[in-house]
Design an enzyme around this catalytic site. Structure first.
Site, PDB file in Angstrom:
ATOM      1  CD  GLU A   7     -24.662 -53.221  21.371  1.00  0.00           C
ATOM      2  OE1 GLU A   7     -25.254 -53.589  22.392  1.00  0.00           O
ATOM      3  OE2 GLU A   7     -23.573 -53.723  20.990  1.00  0.00           O
ATOM      4  CD  GLU A  14     -19.977 -51.268  21.414  1.00  0.00           C
ATOM      5  OE1 GLU A  14     -20.093 -52.350  22.033  1.00  0.00           O
ATOM      6  OE2 GLU A  14     -20.726 -50.285  21.587  1.00  0.00           O
TER       7      GLU A  14
HETATM    8  O1  AHR Z   1     -18.537 -52.427  25.242  1.00  0.00           O
HETATM    9  C1  AHR Z   1     -19.450 -52.831  26.219  1.00  0.00           C
HETATM   10  C2  AHR Z   1     -20.886 -52.810  25.730  1.00  0.00           C
HETATM   11  O2  AHR Z   1     -21.044 -53.763  24.718  1.00  0.00           O
HETATM   12  C3  AHR Z   1     -21.361 -51.534  25.097  1.00  0.00           C
HETATM   13  O3  AHR Z   1     -21.791 -50.606  26.020  1.00  0.00           O
HETATM   14  C4  AHR Z   1     -22.507 -51.988  24.257  1.00  0.00           C
HETATM   15  O4  AHR Z   1     -22.713 -51.177  23.132  1.00  0.00           O
HETATM   16  C5  AHR Z   1     -22.145 -53.417  23.905  1.00  0.00           C
HETATM   17  O5  AHR Z   1     -23.198 -54.259  24.161  1.00  0.00           O
END
Ligand code: AHR
Length: 517
Positions: free
Chosen positions: A199, A321
């Site tokens: 991110e 994610e």
């Molecule tokens: O999964 C939780 C968080 O969500 C992670 O650390 C981040 O990459 C995302 O914003």
């Protein structure tokens, strides 16, 4: 996620446009002899961050723990459950945590390791007792391919390059491998999958895409070599519908330096009002389904941009994610992201995995967030107890698709309606495995109505049919520590094979996986 991700009106238009406006019946055509792409097992990946009780009090209970059976500190029950799940790959150590993590602090004698503050997740002390050796040895036990996320936000090129050398170079051929041997591991782990930051547009450094693209080129240049196994370098990808991010990365990073580009999308109703994980209303359920189905639009549109620069589909789209994100369970630390997991989560898993399977040409890796005790977990623990969530069961039922050939399923579905809003009720995907078995996974997200679907099986001669189903009376139902097996897959008897016609009745809110041969 740390930026808000809005729902797109475009999504709904696209989804609804793909279906006849008022389809009277659900039907599908399956061309069983028309497979072209393989569904990469890495689509069935998971994620383990140093966050809340995922690593500590989750996977890792400490190597001196005499109460909870463990191997080198990792719970034996978790190892067994994840082995059965067939975890494609496991991403670690973050997430946002990855861009604060200095791997050298997590190797060598545990008593001498420095501590740090986990600034993103609750401000707790991280004592670095679970480090590189612990994680990579654990992956070997689970049978999962490791996916290491490197620190770009606050690390250095040298640090990441040293990490690759440490885990991948043969014994005593380099300063880092000599150190590894001293720390107790002779053979390299040969880690192929590497994230270059996380991110980068948010917690990974608040960068602009042009700046990150240049940084990626620099980091990636020094990540080559050391192992015969080719590196698979994943660029930190877009936040949901930020298509400019993908455009800039694809334009500015040469294909010789990047094997994958990430995408993050969480199923969230509204970031400022996520709603409870358990006692949600039908309105909230509908909102979650709309957000989950948005994955179709995101994957399609990011893929279109990638096709422009990479028509040969060399670079993979890595959704590293995804999953449902709700308010934390009342009374728990807000920074620990602990939530229960209901049939709603089973629906999210089912429809999302169908989307990934159907985009197997470009989506070749994905990671559900997160494996244990955080967000949409497959496993929850409470001291010595461990439970498997409805999401675990869906992932286990779907693992028949791993490394199988995707079969195109042309699906026409009726709608699940709430007031004036509507969403496609049925979703599906199909594949054929090496043993010649065709597996079809179907999901009915409608919480009120069963859905009957007729599938025209073409290009095969099918004689046998078996199936499993996951469902429960209420969409809010979940497995608890008192009732751990309330929801689990059972034999499915609602399908009939009649020559080349397969008729299936899906109960409300159900996931069904059928095998025909
Ligand atoms: O999964 C939780 C968080 O969500 C992670 O650390 C981040 O990459 C995302 O914003």
């Amino acid at each position: 996620m740390l930026l808000k991700k809005g729902l797109s009106v475009f999504l709904l238009a696209a989804l609804v446009a793909a279906q006849p406006a008022n389809a009277q019946e659900n039907k599908a055509i399956l061309n069983a002899d028309a497979g072209k792409y393989v569904i990469n097992k890495n689509i069935y990946g998971h994620f383990a961050e140093h966050l809340g009780n995922c690593i500590y009090n989750g996977f890792y209970v400490g190597d001196t723990n005499k109460v909870i059976p463990n191997t080198d500190g990792v719970r034996n029950d978790i190892i067994a459950a994840l082995k059965k799940l067939k975890v494609g790959n496991l991403r670690w150590p973050g997430g946002c945590f990855a861009d604060t993590y200095h791997w050298k602090d997590g190797v060598g004698p545990k008593a001498k390791r420095p501590s740090m503050v986990n600034v993103w997740w609750g401000g707790v002390t991280e004592d670095n007792s679970f480090g590189t050796h612990d994680f990579l040895n654990m992956c070997e036990k689970i049978g999962a391919e490791p996916y290491l996320a490197g620190n770009v936000g606050s690390g250095t090129v040298q640090e990441l390059s040293d990490w690759v050398q440490y885990v991948n170079s043969p014994a005593n051929t380099s300063p880092m491998s000599t150190w590894r041997v001293q720390n107790g591991r002779k053979d390299p782990w040969n880690v192929s999958i590497w994230g270059v930051g996380n991110e980068a547009w948010g917690c990974g450094g608040n960068m602009k895409p042009e700046f990150y693209a240049n940084l990626f080129r620099q980091y990636s240049t020094y990540m080559t070599g050391w192992s015969e196994k080719k590196l698979f370098r994943v660029a930190s990808g877009a936040n949901g519908g930020d298509y400019n991010w993908t455009e800039v990365l694809m334009r500015d990073i040469p294909a010789s330096l990047m094997e994958g580009i990430a995408l993050h999308h969480y199923t969230v109703i509204k970031w400022e009002q996520k709603g409870p994980a358990r006692d949600f209303t039908e309105q909230q359920y509908f909102g979650s389904m709309r957000s989950a189905l948005q994955m179709e639009e995101l994957v399609t549109r990011h893929s279109t941009i990638m096709d422009k620069y990479d028509p040969a589909k060399r670079v993979a789209l890595v959704v590293d994610e995804w999953g449902g994100w709700y308010d934390v369970e009342p009374g728990t630390n807000p920074g620990f992201l602990y939530q229960q997991n209901t049939i709603r989560d089973a629906m999210i898993a089912g429809v999302t995995l169908n989307i990934f399977n159907n985009h197997a040409d470009r989506v070749r890796m994905a990671n559900l967030a997160q494996a244990v005790n955080v967000l949409q977990s497959v496993i929850l623990t409470n001291k010595e107890k461990m439970i498997l969530t409805p999401t675990y069961h869906v992932m286990e039922m779907y693992n028949v698709h791993q490394d199988a050939t995707l079969l195109p399923l042309q699906l026409t579905t009726t709608n699940y309606t709430l007031g004036n809003d509507k969403l496609p009720a049925v979703s599906g995907s199909a594949s054929k495995n090496a043993a010649g078995v065709t597996n079809i996974s179907l999901v009915n997200i409608d919480p009120n109505k069963p859905q009957t679907i007729t599938i025209d099986l073409r290009g095969g001669n099918f004689k046998t049919l078996t199936g499993r189903i996951l469902t429960s009376k209420k969409v809010q139902d979940y497995n608890s520590f008192d009732e751990p097996n309330k929801i689990q897959p059972v034999e499915f008897k609602g399908a009939k094979l009649n020559g080349s016609s397969l008729e299936v009745t899906l109960p409300p809110c159900s996931v069904v996986v059928l095998a025909v041969k």
